[in-house]
Design an enzyme around this catalytic site. Structure first.
Site, PDB file in Angstrom:
ATOM      1  N   CYS A   1     121.313  47.698  49.717  1.00 23.85           N
ATOM      2  CA  CYS A   1     120.637  46.397  49.680  1.00 23.85           C
ATOM      3  C   CYS A   1     119.670  46.446  48.495  1.00 23.85           C
ATOM      4  CB  CYS A   1     119.965  46.075  51.019  1.00 23.85           C
ATOM      5  SG  CYS A   1     118.659  47.205  51.517  1.00 23.85           S
TER       6      CYS A   1
ATOM      7  N   HIS B   1     119.754  69.407  56.574  1.00 20.39           N
ATOM      8  CA  HIS B   1     118.776  69.650  57.640  1.00 20.39           C
ATOM      9  C   HIS B   1     118.858  68.618  58.760  1.00 20.39           C
ATOM     10  CE1 HIS B   1     115.763  72.194  55.039  1.00 20.39           C
ATOM     11  NE2 HIS B   1     117.029  72.482  54.762  1.00 20.39           N
TER      12      HIS B   1
END
Ligand code: RB5
Length: 148
Positions: A65, A98
């Site tokens: 966006c 992670h």
């Protein structure tokens, strides 16, 4: 990898560039719109990308966006989606390693094509590091999905 990509009107031009790049890199691309720069609402396209992932039609997603902010707000309301804006390659890679990020949100009014390509590459080449600390945190993140 099967990659779902979407954009609103602000992200449309960058999406067009990235779909070509993704195909060149050997990925299977599902372009879920928008298909022009006519004004549309980013939640509709973010949900299309998110559901492509949660329904198993895509492995990862990219949503563009103007800032990436709206897309990331919507993405994280969908169970099973871990989305974030990442406008540097360290974050784009580490958010997968992670945090098992599965939906990368980009802001087409913030970054250019060359950086976007590097970000997409870092995101798609990264894999979750299956170390105890990361898996423990991830389990806590996933448990939040069940608390809504
Ligand atoms: C569109 O004009 C813009 O508001 C939108 O693309 C986005 O930046 C939302 O986060």
């Amino acid at each position: 990898m099967r990659v779902a990509i979407g954009a609103d009107h602000a992200g449309f031009p960058l999406k067009q560039q990235l779909t070509g790049f993704l195909a060149q890199q050997g990925h299977t691309v599902f372009d879920l719109g928008a298909h022009s720069d006519d004004r549309v609402d980013y939640p509709d396209y973010t949900l299309a990308v998110a559901y492509a992932i949660t329904e198993g039609r895509a492995d990862r997603g990219i949503m563009i966006c103007g800032t990436g902010a709206g897309a990331s707000i919507v993405a994280n309301k969908v169970k099973g989606i871990r989305g974030s804006v990442a406008h540097d390659t360290y974050s784009a890679r580490q958010a997968v390693e992670h945090d098992d990020m599965n939906l990368l949100c980009l802001g087409s009014r913030v970054i250019g094509q060359a950086l976007a390509e590097e970000l997409v590459k870092a995101f798609l080449e990264a894999q979750l590091l299956r170390e105890d600390a990361y898996l423990r945190r991830l389990a806590k993140v996933k448990s939040l999905d069940d608390q809504r």
